[in-house]
Motif scaffolding. Sequence first.
Motif, PDB file in Angstrom:
ATOM      1  N   VAL A 166      27.040 -17.917  38.946  1.00 44.34           N
ATOM      2  CA  VAL A 166      25.585 -17.956  39.140  1.00 44.34           C
ATOM      3  C   VAL A 166      24.931 -17.649  37.800  1.00 44.34           C
ATOM      4  O   VAL A 166      25.234 -16.633  37.168  1.00 44.34           O
ATOM      5  N   MET A 167      24.009 -18.502  37.380  1.00 49.16           N
ATOM      6  CA  MET A 167      23.378 -18.356  36.070  1.00 49.16           C
ATOM      7  C   MET A 167      21.876 -18.259  36.236  1.00 49.16           C
ATOM      8  O   MET A 167      21.287 -18.930  37.092  1.00 49.16           O
ATOM      9  N   GLY A 168      21.273 -17.426  35.434  1.00 50.65           N
ATOM     10  CA  GLY A 168      19.827 -17.252  35.448  1.00 50.65           C
ATOM     11  C   GLY A 168      19.351 -16.612  34.166  1.00 50.65           C
ATOM     12  O   GLY A 168      20.144 -16.191  33.322  1.00 50.65           O
ATOM     13  N   GLN A 169      18.030 -16.514  34.034  1.00 53.57           N
ATOM     14  CA  GLN A 169      17.474 -15.959  32.804  1.00 53.57           C
ATOM     15  C   GLN A 169      16.817 -14.600  33.081  1.00 53.57           C
ATOM     16  O   GLN A 169      17.459 -13.722  33.645  1.00 53.57           O
ATOM     17  N   ALA A 170      15.581 -14.438  32.704  1.00 53.09           N
ATOM     18  CA  ALA A 170      14.955 -13.116  32.758  1.00 53.09           C
ATOM     19  C   ALA A 170      14.797 -12.619  34.188  1.00 53.09           C
ATOM     20  O   ALA A 170      14.964 -11.418  34.455  1.00 53.09           O
ATOM     21  N   ILE A 171      14.492 -13.514  35.130  1.00 55.64           N
ATOM     22  CA  ILE A 171      14.275 -13.088  36.516  1.00 55.64           C
ATOM     23  C   ILE A 171      15.562 -12.533  37.113  1.00 55.64           C
ATOM     24  O   ILE A 171      15.555 -11.506  37.808  1.00 55.64           O
ATOM     25  N   LEU A 172      16.683 -13.178  36.843  1.00 50.60           N
ATOM     26  CA  LEU A 172      17.961 -12.690  37.353  1.00 50.60           C
ATOM     27  C   LEU A 172      18.325 -11.357  36.716  1.00 50.60           C
ATOM     28  O   LEU A 172      18.839 -10.458  37.391  1.00 50.60           O
ATOM     29  N   ARG A 173      18.044 -11.231  35.430  1.00 47.74           N
ATOM     30  CA  ARG A 173      18.391  -9.983  34.743  1.00 47.74           C
ATOM     31  C   ARG A 173      17.567  -8.812  35.272  1.00 47.74           C
ATOM     32  O   ARG A 173      18.050  -7.682  35.319  1.00 47.74           O
ATOM     33  N   GLN A 174      16.349  -9.054  35.661  1.00 46.83           N
ATOM     34  CA  GLN A 174      15.495  -7.972  36.146  1.00 46.83           C
ATOM     35  C   GLN A 174      15.961  -7.396  37.485  1.00 46.83           C
ATOM     36  O   GLN A 174      15.609  -6.277  37.826  1.00 46.83           O
TER      37      GLN A 174
END
Length: 531
Positions: free
Chosen positions: A158-166
């Motif tokens: 599963v890959m994501g950017q800032a939203i996933l990291r938050q």
Amino acid sequence: MTQRKVDILVSLGLICWLRLATASALDLSHLQMNLAGNGSIMLASSSSPDAYNITVNLTESPSLITCPSLSNADSLTQTELIARLTDSCRYDRLEPPTTLSDSGDSDPVDVYARFYIYVLKNLDSSDLQFMVQGLLQFRYVDPRLAFTNYAPSRKQPVMGQAILRQSLWVPHIFLANEQSSTVLGTNEKDMLTTIYPDGTVLISTRIQATLYCWMNFQKFPFDEQKCTTILESWMYNTSVLQLHWEVTNPVSFDSQLQLTEYNLIGSLYNESIVVSDEISMSHGALEGNYSTLSFTVLLTREVGYYVIDYFLPSIMIVTISWVTFWLQADQTPARTTLGCTTLLSFITLSLSQENNLSKVSYVTMSEVWFLVCTIFIFGSLVEFAFVNTIWRRNNNLELKKRTTKYIVKSTFVPNLKRNRRGYNRSQSTMSTTSLDKGCGANNTVITIETPIIIGNGGLSRENSSVSLAESEMGSASTANLTDSEKEKPAQTFATMTPKEVSLWIDRKMRFVFPLAFILFNALFWTLVYCL
């Protein structure tokens, strides 16, 4: 209670209300439902309050409040899967992932780092800093995010950017020697978070940072620098989090990486522990041992620029200052102009080079070079002042021998000794003159000159007679002089005029200065490349 729990209670209350009304064939308008704050629902009849009074206590049945199901995880989207994995009933982003050891104690989280460097530039000698651009990656395992058991058919991460990291727990790691840093990106910051099926989390960030580098300029510009980048855990000490370099390629460089002033030799990396306490407060108000990673780039300076722009011109300027030795000592305007011009030009050259270097307390190799070259140029000016002073003298220089030793000795020794020697010599001359006068007073010398007759036989002089007294006196004086010469040989002197001395000094300096400069160069370059 939270809004979600309230919604669940309302839904269950409505279900109970409908079932009760259907079973009892009651008028729904006479039923009232009250939601209590303690997690219970009370149903009552408005027409007959005592007829029906039912209380459903949901707090006694926790099975009624359940987490979102992951049974159909294979059919969920990535957003739905992450939302259910990070639900508050399963995941707390403020708590680091912990695993229990065999003894029952919690093990620290192992975070592995890797740094891939794109650009390395602006190694500024005046500000002691450099700029680096690269991809910084952190890898760790969070068992709470593992979905391989729920969705065995999902093989892709599963890959994501800032939203996933938050929505995840991430380690807080900072650059300890940074002056400034930023995350690169155009519309959105280049921060990528990847979650693998086994719970491995990979955080990739493309950063640009300006870091301090404590350079050593003792051999400048033939120096080698070591610039270090330090990564430290900010919030968690070693009991909670430990940093490690990746086993393979922990620090790597782009194949197109080029430096303008330095050559990249290699890199070193290290793992250590830094202590934060009341004395060295490096982590805010938190005390303890903190894990640290560091890598050092080894750089050597390119000297081609400095040789062409500074060392060769300085050698030429020093050589031009020696032209004054081929000018006559009385040519004051020419020699003074040449000496002052070369000195000022060399000072300007040295200042332009020193302005690019930070002000340090120790002496650098470039400062040694410029200082000695300045001494050579200044020495040529001093030599001109000396020979010009000798040129303007009136008295000749009396020497025992016409050699370097006696010329130097007679030039620098005070005139007192030479005057005393001249005084003795004049005294002996006066004594001889007095003796001759005395002899002339007591004896009569008769000299008869006969005419010179030029004939066939050549030049002849007629017979002449001299007095016996004169002949005897001449024989006696000759015998006395011969005896005195045998007893003590006469001391001969050579005489040099001031102009001859000045020219002699200039001729010697034509060889002394170049030879001394060659010896200095041999010593200087030996120290540069052999130490």
